[in-house]
Design a protein around this motif. Structure first.
Motif, PDB file in Angstrom:
ATOM      1  N   TYR A 397       0.432  66.559 -12.170  1.00  0.00           N
ATOM      2  CA  TYR A 397       1.883  66.275 -12.080  1.00  0.00           C
ATOM      3  C   TYR A 397       2.508  66.218 -10.703  1.00  0.00           C
ATOM      4  O   TYR A 397       3.153  65.231 -10.588  1.00  0.00           O
ATOM      5  CB  TYR A 397       2.398  67.537 -13.014  1.00  0.00           C
ATOM      6  N   PRO A 398       2.222  67.176 -10.000  1.00  0.00           N
ATOM      7  CA  PRO A 398       2.860  67.239  -8.460  1.00  0.00           C
ATOM      8  C   PRO A 398       2.066  65.854  -7.822  1.00  0.00           C
ATOM      9  O   PRO A 398       2.825  65.362  -6.717  1.00  0.00           O
ATOM     10  CB  PRO A 398       2.496  68.588  -7.838  1.00  0.00           C
ATOM     11  N   LEU A 399       0.876  65.486  -8.278  1.00  0.00           N
ATOM     12  CA  LEU A 399       0.333  64.630  -7.382  1.00  0.00           C
ATOM     13  C   LEU A 399       1.232  63.239  -7.841  1.00  0.00           C
ATOM     14  O   LEU A 399       1.604  62.311  -6.939  1.00  0.00           O
ATOM     15  CB  LEU A 399      -1.123  64.014  -7.857  1.00  0.00           C
ATOM     16  N   ILE A 400       1.603  63.123  -8.859  1.00  0.00           N
ATOM     17  CA  ILE A 400       2.099  61.749  -9.602  1.00  0.00           C
ATOM     18  C   ILE A 400       3.647  61.939  -8.996  1.00  0.00           C
ATOM     19  O   ILE A 400       4.250  60.825  -8.611  1.00  0.00           O
ATOM     20  CB  ILE A 400       2.262  61.845 -10.976  1.00  0.00           C
ATOM     21  N   THR A 401       4.546  63.126  -9.017  1.00  0.00           N
ATOM     22  CA  THR A 401       5.746  63.180  -8.502  1.00  0.00           C
ATOM     23  C   THR A 401       5.774  62.700  -6.868  1.00  0.00           C
ATOM     24  O   THR A 401       6.551  62.118  -6.510  1.00  0.00           O
ATOM     25  CB  THR A 401       6.347  64.595  -8.523  1.00  0.00           C
ATOM     26  N   LYS A 416       1.281  70.730  -5.218  1.00  0.00           N
ATOM     27  CA  LYS A 416       0.948  69.369  -4.742  1.00  0.00           C
ATOM     28  C   LYS A 416       0.085  69.381  -3.571  1.00  0.00           C
ATOM     29  O   LYS A 416      -0.603  68.435  -3.388  1.00  0.00           O
ATOM     30  CB  LYS A 416       2.414  68.640  -4.059  1.00  0.00           C
ATOM     31  N   LYS A 417      -0.089  70.604  -2.844  1.00  0.00           N
ATOM     32  CA  LYS A 417      -1.078  70.789  -1.775  1.00  0.00           C
ATOM     33  C   LYS A 417      -2.681  70.571  -2.274  1.00  0.00           C
ATOM     34  O   LYS A 417      -3.273  70.030  -1.222  1.00  0.00           O
ATOM     35  CB  LYS A 417      -0.878  72.148  -1.239  1.00  0.00           C
ATOM     36  N   VAL A 418      -2.891  70.747  -3.476  1.00  0.00           N
ATOM     37  CA  VAL A 418      -4.412  70.738  -3.956  1.00  0.00           C
ATOM     38  C   VAL A 418      -4.888  69.293  -3.813  1.00  0.00           C
ATOM     39  O   VAL A 418      -5.915  69.122  -3.336  1.00  0.00           O
ATOM     40  CB  VAL A 418      -4.450  71.352  -5.347  1.00  0.00           C
ATOM     41  N   LEU A 419      -3.976  68.433  -3.975  1.00  0.00           N
ATOM     42  CA  LEU A 419      -4.617  66.769  -4.350  1.00  0.00           C
ATOM     43  C   LEU A 419      -3.688  66.161  -3.285  1.00  0.00           C
ATOM     44  O   LEU A 419      -4.120  64.672  -3.244  1.00  0.00           O
ATOM     45  CB  LEU A 419      -4.299  66.281  -5.725  1.00  0.00           C
ATOM     46  N   LYS A 420      -2.920  66.586  -2.448  1.00  0.00           N
ATOM     47  CA  LYS A 420      -2.180  65.778  -1.424  1.00  0.00           C
ATOM     48  C   LYS A 420      -3.081  65.122  -0.647  1.00  0.00           C
ATOM     49  O   LYS A 420      -3.128  64.030   0.110  1.00  0.00           O
ATOM     50  CB  LYS A 420      -1.295  66.677  -0.570  1.00  0.00           C
ATOM     51  N   GLY A 421      -4.344  65.581  -0.371  1.00  0.00           N
ATOM     52  CA  GLY A 421      -5.380  65.061   0.854  1.00  0.00           C
ATOM     53  C   GLY A 421      -6.053  63.799   0.407  1.00  0.00           C
ATOM     54  O   GLY A 421      -6.903  63.146   1.095  1.00  0.00           O
ATOM     55  N   ILE A 422      -5.759  63.566  -1.220  1.00  0.00           N
ATOM     56  CA  ILE A 422      -6.450  62.276  -1.583  1.00  0.00           C
ATOM     57  C   ILE A 422      -5.530  61.187  -1.366  1.00  0.00           C
ATOM     58  O   ILE A 422      -5.872  59.929  -1.566  1.00  0.00           O
ATOM     59  CB  ILE A 422      -6.932  62.329  -3.101  1.00  0.00           C
ATOM     60  N   LEU A 423      -4.392  61.244  -1.049  1.00  0.00           N
ATOM     61  CA  LEU A 423      -3.294  60.124  -0.668  1.00  0.00           C
ATOM     62  C   LEU A 423      -3.322  59.695   0.791  1.00  0.00           C
ATOM     63  O   LEU A 423      -3.409  60.675   2.080  1.00  0.00           O
ATOM     64  CB  LEU A 423      -1.906  60.411  -0.879  1.00  0.00           C
TER      65      LEU A 423
END
Length: 425
Positions: A397-401, A416-423
Motif C-alpha cells: 500500500y505505501p509503495l503504491i501511494t 513506505k521505508k520497507v520498499l522505497k529502495g526498489i524505486l
C-alpha cells in the motif's frame, strides 16, 4: 444498496472507449459500472500509472517451478521478491484487502472469508453479494478510495472491496465480480480505459485473475491442471503488457498474489471436537481455522479448558491469548469480529467433516512456506534487475501511494521505508 451508473449521455459519449461490447450482453453482472463526475485534476494528469495485478493463489515459487517465462522475463527488468508474506489468516478476502489498505485483517475488519460481527449480529461471507457490496463492512481506506478522494481517477477490473461504497466512494470505473468475462475482454477494457481523455483516464487500475487458485484447490499445487493455470496466467500477463505498451503510456506493473497453496492430509481430517456444542456457539469458519463465538459468555472458559485437554493436531487459543505474530488478538480486533475461541490446525491437518480437497491455504505463513505469495514489479518507477528478500504484504500500500504521489490519510500497518529502495530516485 445504491449503485452509481453513468447517465445516458455519458454512456453515449464514451461508448467507444468504455468496453461497449459488454453493454450488449444480457447479463447485468458483466456490465461496466461508471460513476459520473470524477475527473483527474491537472496535477494528477501528470502522475505515473500503476496496474496492480493479482493472480489468486499464485504461490511464491510457481513462476520458477512451472516456467512462467513471461513473468520471469518482465520482472527481471524490474524487481523480484523472494516471496511476499501474507497476513494471518492466509486466505483470499483478508489478504486482497490488506494489499490495498496496508492494514492487517484485524485492523481493516475482513478477518476471514466468512466471519461473524457481534454488534450487527450478522455474518459476512464472500459469497453474499449484498454484504460484499455494502461499504459499511469495510475499514481502512482502499487505494482507489484514496485516489478518488484526491481527484485521481481509479478503475477496477475486480478486487475485494471495489464493488462497495467504502467511505461513500467507488472507483470511477468498476465491475461487479463475475467469471463470465474472458481474459481478452478484461485486457481490452484496460486498454479502453488507458485511451480515455486525460481528465477521465485512470492512473490506478486493479486487475484480478481467479487462477491458479481454483486449480490448486481442486487438483492440488503439483497437478498438471495447476501448471496449466500458471501458464495461462503467464500468457495473460504477456498479452496485457504488450497491449499496454502500444499505448505509449508510462505504466508501472505490480504483480502479486494473496497467498500460496499446499497439499494437506486428506485421509485424516480433524472432526469438530466433542466439547463444542453447535447450539452454544456460532461457527462461521472451518478448514484451516475454527472460529467460535459464544452465545453465552459463561460457556467460553469451560469449553476452552475441555478443548485444551483434548488438543491434538491443532492449537486452541482464547482470543486474548492468540500468538502476537498473528496480529489477531483481542487488542488487535478493532471491529470485534474475531471469535472468543480459535482452533488452528497444525499443517498438514485441516478441520473437515468429509474428505478434504486437494489444496488448501490459510495456515500460519510464518511456519508454512507454501503459504507465501508472489511479488514482482516492473516499469519506469522501478529499479532494474533487483532481487529482494521476503516482506509482509502490508507494505504494498505505501509503495503504491509513493509511486502515485498520494497522501495517506490514516495510520496503516505498512511502512513506505520497507520498499522505497526498489524505486528509482
Amino acid at each position: 444498496m445504491r449503485l452509481y451508473f453513468s447517465s445516458l449521455v455519458n454512456r453515449l459519449i464514451f461508448a467507444f472507449v468504455l468496453a461497449a461490447p459488454f453493454y450488449s450482453t444480457a447479463q447485468t453482472d458483466t456490465l461496466q459500472q461508471v460513476v459520473p463526475g470524477p475527473q483527474n485534476t491537472k496535477a494528477q494528469q501528470g502522475k505515473p500509472y500503476v496496474i496492480l495485478i493479482s493472480a489468486d493463489g499464485f504461490r511464491y515459487d510457481y513462476a520458477q517451478k512451472y516456467g512462467a517465462t513471461n513473468l520471469l522475463a518482465l520482472s527481471s527488468q524490474g524487481v523480484q521478491a523472494e516471496s511476499m508474506i501474507p497476513s494471518f489468516p492466509s486466505v483470499t478476502f483478508p489478504n486482497h484487502y490488506t494489499l490495498v489498505t496496508g492494514m492487517y485483517p484485524s485492523h481493516h475488519g475482513l478477518v476471514n472469508n466468512s466471519f461473524y460481527d457481534k454488534q450487527r449480529a450478522e455474518r459476512y461471507s464472500m459469497g453474499a453479494k449484498e454484504k460484499v457490496r455494502d461499504g459499511s463492512w469495510y475499514g481502512g481506506t482502499p487505494l482507489w478510495v484514496l485516489a478518488e478522494q484526491q481527484q485521481m481517477v481509479a478503475a477496477s477490473m475486480f478486487w475485494v472491496g471495489s464493488e462497495a461504497d467504502i467511505k461513500g466512494v467507488r472507483p470511477s470505473y468498476y465491475y461487479n465480480y463475475t467469471e463470465k468475462i474472458s481474459s481478452e475482454q478484461k485486457i481490452q477494457t484496460v486498454i479502453n480505459w488507458l485511451k480515455l481523455p486525460e481528465e477521465k483516464r485512470p492512473h490506478l487500475i486493479t486487475f484480478y485473475l481467479s487462477e491458479p487458485d481454483h486449480a490448486g484447490h481442486v487438483y492440488g499445487p503439483d497437478a498438471a491442471q495447476t501448471i496449466a493455470a500458471v501458464k495461462e496466467v503467464d500468457a495473460t500477463i504477456y498479452r496485457l503488457t504488450e497491449a499496454v505498451k502500444a499505448t505509449g503510456l508510462p505504466v508501472n506493473f505490480i504483480f502479486v498474489s494473496d497467498h500460496g497453496m499446499t497439499a494437506v492430509d486428506r485421509e485424516n481430517p480433524i472432526g469438530l471436537p466433542a466439547a463444542i456444542d453447535p447450539d452454544k456457539f456460532i461457527i462461521p469458519t472451518s478448514g484451516t481455522m475454527v472460529d467460535l463465538h459464544a452465545k453465552n459468555k459463561a460457556d467460553i472458559i469451560p469449553v476452552y479448558k475441555q478443548l485444551k485437554v483434548t488438543e491434538k493436531d491443532y492449537k486452541v487459543y482464547l482470543k486474548k491469548n492468540v500468538p502476537r505474530k498473528y496480529n489477531y488478538r483481542s487488542k488487535d480486533d478493532r471491529m470485534n469480529r474475531i471469535g472468543d475461541i480459535l482452533l488452528v490446525p497444525e499443517w498438514p491437518k485441516v478441520f473437515s467433516q468429509r474428505k478434504p480437497g486437494m489444496g488448501y491455504h490459510g495456515f500460519d505463513p510464518k511456519v508454512v512456506k507454501d503459504m507465501h505469495a508472489t511479488f514482482y514489479a516492473w516499469g519506469p518507477a522501478f529499479k532494474s534487475g533487483m532481487k529482494i528478500k521476503s516482506f509482509e504484504n502490508i507494505h504494498v500500500y505505501p509503495l503504491i501511494t509513493e509511486i502515485l504521489g498520494l497522501q495517506q490519510t490514516e495510520k496503516v500497518d505498512g511502512n513506505k521505508k520497507v520498499l522505497k529502495g526498489i524505486l528509482k530516485k
